[in-house]
Scaffold this motif. Structure first.
Motif, PDB file in Angstrom:
ATOM      1  N   UNK A 112       0.819  -1.209   0.000  1.00 12.02           N
ATOM      2  CA  UNK A 112       0.000   0.000   0.000  1.00 12.02           C
ATOM      3  C   UNK A 112       0.858   1.266   0.000  1.00 12.02           C
ATOM      4  N   UNK A 113       2.011   1.215   0.681  1.00 14.55           N
ATOM      5  CA  UNK A 113       2.890   2.389   0.721  1.00 14.55           C
ATOM      6  C   UNK A 113       3.419   2.694  -0.675  1.00 14.55           C
ATOM      7  N   UNK A 114       3.748   1.654  -1.432  1.00 16.51           N
ATOM      8  CA  UNK A 114       4.228   1.822  -2.811  1.00 16.51           C
ATOM      9  C   UNK A 114       3.170   2.551  -3.643  1.00 16.51           C
ATOM     10  N   UNK A 115       1.932   2.094  -3.547  1.00 17.97           N
ATOM     11  CA  UNK A 115       0.843   2.718  -4.311  1.00 17.97           C
ATOM     12  C   UNK A 115       0.635   4.156  -3.863  1.00 17.97           C
ATOM     13  N   UNK A 116       0.633   4.382  -2.550  1.00 16.00           N
ATOM     14  CA  UNK A 116       0.407   5.733  -2.034  1.00 16.00           C
ATOM     15  C   UNK A 116       1.493   6.695  -2.510  1.00 16.00           C
ATOM     16  N   UNK A 117       2.740   6.260  -2.475  1.00 15.73           N
ATOM     17  CA  UNK A 117       3.842   7.128  -2.895  1.00 15.73           C
ATOM     18  C   UNK A 117       3.717   7.531  -4.362  1.00 15.73           C
ATOM     19  N   UNK A 118       3.440   6.552  -5.239  1.00 10.58           N
ATOM     20  CA  UNK A 118       3.334   6.878  -6.662  1.00 10.58           C
ATOM     21  C   UNK A 118       2.079   7.687  -6.969  1.00 10.58           C
ATOM     22  N   UNK A 119       1.007   7.474  -6.210  1.00  9.32           N
ATOM     23  CA  UNK A 119      -0.195   8.295  -6.396  1.00  9.32           C
ATOM     24  C   UNK A 119       0.100   9.746  -6.046  1.00  9.32           C
ATOM     25  N   UNK A 120       0.806   9.958  -4.945  1.00  9.69           N
ATOM     26  CA  UNK A 120       1.129  11.321  -4.518  1.00  9.69           C
ATOM     27  C   UNK A 120       2.082  12.007  -5.491  1.00  9.69           C
ATOM     28  N   UNK A 121       2.917  11.210  -6.165  1.00  7.61           N
ATOM     29  CA  UNK A 121       3.853  11.777  -7.147  1.00  7.61           C
ATOM     30  C   UNK A 121       3.183  12.068  -8.490  1.00  7.61           C
ATOM     31  N   UNK A 122       1.900  11.723  -8.610  1.00  8.32           N
ATOM     32  CA  UNK A 122       1.187  11.975  -9.856  1.00  8.32           C
ATOM     33  C   UNK A 122       1.562  11.019 -10.972  1.00  8.32           C
ATOM     34  N   UNK A 127      -8.832   6.545 -11.642  1.00  7.10           N
ATOM     35  CA  UNK A 127      -9.609   5.554 -12.397  1.00  7.10           C
ATOM     36  C   UNK A 127     -11.119   5.633 -12.207  1.00  7.10           C
ATOM     37  N   UNK A 128     -11.607   6.549 -11.358  1.00 12.24           N
ATOM     38  CA  UNK A 128     -13.029   6.492 -11.022  1.00 12.24           C
ATOM     39  C   UNK A 128     -13.946   6.669 -12.229  1.00 12.24           C
ATOM     40  N   UNK A 129     -13.596   7.537 -13.174  1.00 10.79           N
ATOM     41  CA  UNK A 129     -14.461   7.732 -14.342  1.00 10.79           C
ATOM     42  C   UNK A 129     -14.492   6.473 -15.221  1.00 10.79           C
ATOM     43  N   UNK A 130     -13.341   5.830 -15.393  1.00  7.07           N
ATOM     44  CA  UNK A 130     -13.283   4.594 -16.184  1.00  7.07           C
ATOM     45  C   UNK A 130     -14.031   3.465 -15.493  1.00  7.07           C
ATOM     46  N   UNK A 131     -13.952   3.411 -14.158  1.00  2.00           N
ATOM     47  CA  UNK A 131     -14.692   2.386 -13.411  1.00  2.00           C
ATOM     48  C   UNK A 131     -16.189   2.585 -13.603  1.00  2.00           C
ATOM     49  N   UNK A 151      -8.144   5.207  -2.236  1.00  2.00           N
ATOM     50  CA  UNK A 151      -8.624   6.544  -2.586  1.00  2.00           C
ATOM     51  C   UNK A 151      -7.763   7.595  -1.897  1.00  2.00           C
ATOM     52  N   UNK A 152      -7.291   8.564  -2.672  1.00  2.00           N
ATOM     53  CA  UNK A 152      -6.452   9.637  -2.145  1.00  2.00           C
ATOM     54  C   UNK A 152      -6.991  10.957  -2.679  1.00  2.00           C
ATOM     55  N   UNK A 153      -7.284  11.882  -1.748  1.00  2.00           N
ATOM     56  CA  UNK A 153      -7.860  13.178  -2.132  1.00  2.00           C
ATOM     57  C   UNK A 153      -9.086  13.014  -3.019  1.00  2.00           C
ATOM     58  N   UNK A 154      -9.909  12.024  -2.672  1.00  2.36           N
ATOM     59  CA  UNK A 154     -11.170  11.818  -3.376  1.00  2.36           C
ATOM     60  C   UNK A 154     -11.068  11.097  -4.707  1.00  2.36           C
ATOM     61  N   UNK A 443      -7.394   1.720   8.276  1.00  3.19           N
ATOM     62  CA  UNK A 443      -7.659   1.091   6.985  1.00  3.19           C
ATOM     63  C   UNK A 443      -7.545   2.082   5.841  1.00  3.19           C
ATOM     64  N   UNK A 444      -6.884   3.203   6.084  1.00  3.18           N
ATOM     65  CA  UNK A 444      -6.751   4.209   5.036  1.00  3.18           C
ATOM     66  C   UNK A 444      -5.526   3.970   4.176  1.00  3.18           C
ATOM     67  N   UNK A 445      -5.393   4.815   3.147  1.00  4.65           N
ATOM     68  CA  UNK A 445      -4.192   4.802   2.318  1.00  4.65           C
ATOM     69  C   UNK A 445      -3.018   5.206   3.199  1.00  4.65           C
ATOM     70  N   UNK A 446      -1.870   4.521   3.107  1.00  2.00           N
ATOM     71  CA  UNK A 446      -0.723   4.875   3.957  1.00  2.00           C
ATOM     72  C   UNK A 446      -0.438   6.378   3.923  1.00  2.00           C
TER      73      UNK A 446
END
Length: 505
Positions: A112-122, A127-131, A151-154, A443-446
């Motif tokens: 989860x930390x890996x995903x959170x770091x790359x999400x924060x780096x942009x 994916x919400x619209x595609x989902x 989910x990060x920042x909505x 249970x949140x994003x790291x």
């Protein structure tokens, strides 16, 4: 430490959705032998990177040439190229891929930390619209709690794949050894101590040799969860105390549990080789009859316990109550709701097709990918699912594809587990574990501080092994806790409680 966090095909005659290449308009086309229907559009290519899960392929097959991938491609009209990095350096390989100039359309991540770091780096696509457009089955079968964790920042940055079981460990013991020594199945922690001591010292197998193990653990205090649970704690979890979340590893209750294990080790009641034991060592020692009590994984009845019974037909194993501690507490850790996450690197032109693929795996294709092909891997006989074990084992690699978007369907899971042999009590074992969980309250994003400090702080936990072995004094725990707070833990705790207040207004 010790928290393993961090898995099957009737070809339906249903319809398959394809993309009309030129216009980008969705068209529905019948499958099967519909010779008179419109021609399929040319398959669109996507590339994915995922884990082999340690499985192997039968001779002549590989990750890009096998019936299960064919099944997915046929029903999604996709040409899927799969890359399987080495399990041992998986995350390192993902990092290299993310910095390359040729990123794939999808990567399977487990941290989860890996995903959170790359999400924060942009660096990951939201994916919400595609989902919403292409993932109706994903939306229906994945619970809100799982979406919240990606989910990060909505914005949603990953498709979560779910764990089939909510917990892992439960106590199993040899009833024939208990009977031979005139002991009852233990319930309290004190009774467990007496049984562990007797199994180590009183020749429970009757061979006249001092060769039995009182309690079997594995490296990094693996298979110790029920004993921490007897003190109301678990390793590597966030627990609520007085309305605040606190990290379990620095709690006084954790020190109490370490003191109990230290006592067992001092008295030579724990396998002295435990710091070196991997699962393979654990399985071997159980199978060869050296062990009469241990914290089993719910599926061990079909593994080492069964091997022991085959070698020694007199061996009789039963599930035991979890040890109840001095304050009446008991239980084991809850596994993460999520077993893995599928992410799309920024810039992929095929994000929609990734969602279509995952939607099929979680939806129409789930039963076949999870169970294997009907009348090949399994069949229905007299109203019951019966597994062909030779084919089942040969087709284990299908879990590579199931794990991309695994979902939980309780009735299907019961059928599957019972078909593997009701005498293994797999479904019953899962239910026992799930009714004795000590849940992780975070249970949140790291958080950002977790990304900065958690790897270093996790390394400090090696001190726990030294405490149990008697290399370090028990009070070294207090110095560990102080250092944990000072070197980033207080910052992590502040962010975790900010999340907790926002999630529980």
């Amino acid at each position: 430490m010790g928290n393993p966090r961090k898995r099957k095909v009737v070809v339906y005659a249903a319809t398959a959705v394809i993309v009309a290449a030129a216009a980008g308009v969705w068209a529905v086309m019948g499958t099967g032998d519909d010779k008179g229907g419109a021609e399929r559009a040319e398959k669109e290519k996507i590339s994915i990177v995922t884990s082999s899960l340690g499985t192997t392929f039968p001779p002549g097959l590989n990750e890009n040439d096998n019936p299960y991938l064919d099944y997915i491609e046929e029903h999604t009209n996709l040409d899927i190229h799969v890359t399987l990095p080495p399990v041992e350096s998986y995350e390192e390989k993902l990092n290299i891929i993310m910095t390359s100039s040729n990123v794939p359309d999808m990567l399977h991540a487990v941290d989860e930390v890996w995903v959170a770091n790359y999400a924060r780096q942009g660096k990951l696509e939201a994916l919400e619209d595609l989902i919403d457009q292409y993932g109706p089955e994903l939306k229906k079968k994945i619970p809100k709690e799982a979406w919240d964790q990606v989910t990060f920042n909505g914005r949603i940055y990953a498709i979560p794949s779910l764990n089939e079981a909510k917990g892992i460990q439960l106590m199993y013991g040899r009833k024939d050894w208990l009977d031979r020594l005139g002991l009852k199945p233990p319930k309290t922690l004190d009774e467990y101590y007496e049984v562990i001591r007797a199994f180590a010292r009183n020749d429970p197998d009757g061979n006249g040799k001092d060769d039995t193990i009182g309690l079997l653990l594995t490296e990094r205090l693996g298979r110790s969860a029920p004993f921490f649970g007897a003190f109301g704690t678990q390793l590597d979890q966030w627990l609520e105390r007085d309305g605040q979340l606190v990290y379990s590893n620095i709690l006084p209750e954790t020190k109490e549990a370490l003191a109990f294990l230290r006592k067992l080790y001092e008295e030579r009641l724990i396998d002295p080789e435990f710091p070196l034991n991997r699962n393979k060592n654990l399985e071997e020692k159980i199978a060869t009859g050296k062990v009469g009590l241990f914290s089993a994984a719910w599926y061990d009845t079909r593994g080492p316990i069964e091997l022991n019974k085959q070698r020694d037909p007199k061996a009789e194993w039963i599930p035991l109550d979890y040890p109840t501690g001095p304050r009446g507490e008991k239980g084991v850790y809850a596994t993460s709701l999520i077993r893995g996450m599928e992410v799309v690197p920024v810039g992929s032109p095929n994000a929609a097709n990734v969602i279509r693929m995952l939607n099929f795996i979680a939806g129409e294709g789930h039963r076949s990918l999870k169970l294997g092909f009907e009348n090949q891997v399994w069949s229905m006989q007299n109203g019951k699912m019966v597994t062909n074990f030779e084919e089942h084992n040969k087709h284990q690699y299908r879990g590579i594809y199931t794990s991309l978007a695994d979902v939980v369907e309780p009735e299907l899971e019961k059928q599957r587990l019972d078909s593997l042999g009701e005498h293994f009590r797999l479904y019953e074992n899962v239910r026992i574990v799930e009714s004795n969980l000590i849940p992780n309250k975070f249970t949140g994003l790291p958080t950002p501080a977790m990304g900065k400090y958690m790897m270093k702080l996790s390394a400090l936990q090696d001190e726990f092994i030294k405490i149990v072995l008697g290399v370090s004094p028990l009070d070294e725990f207090d110095r560990y806790a102080e250092r944990w707070r000072r070197e980033g833990g207080d910052e992590i705790t502040r962010e975790v409680n900010e999340w907790y207040r926002a999630s529980n207004p």
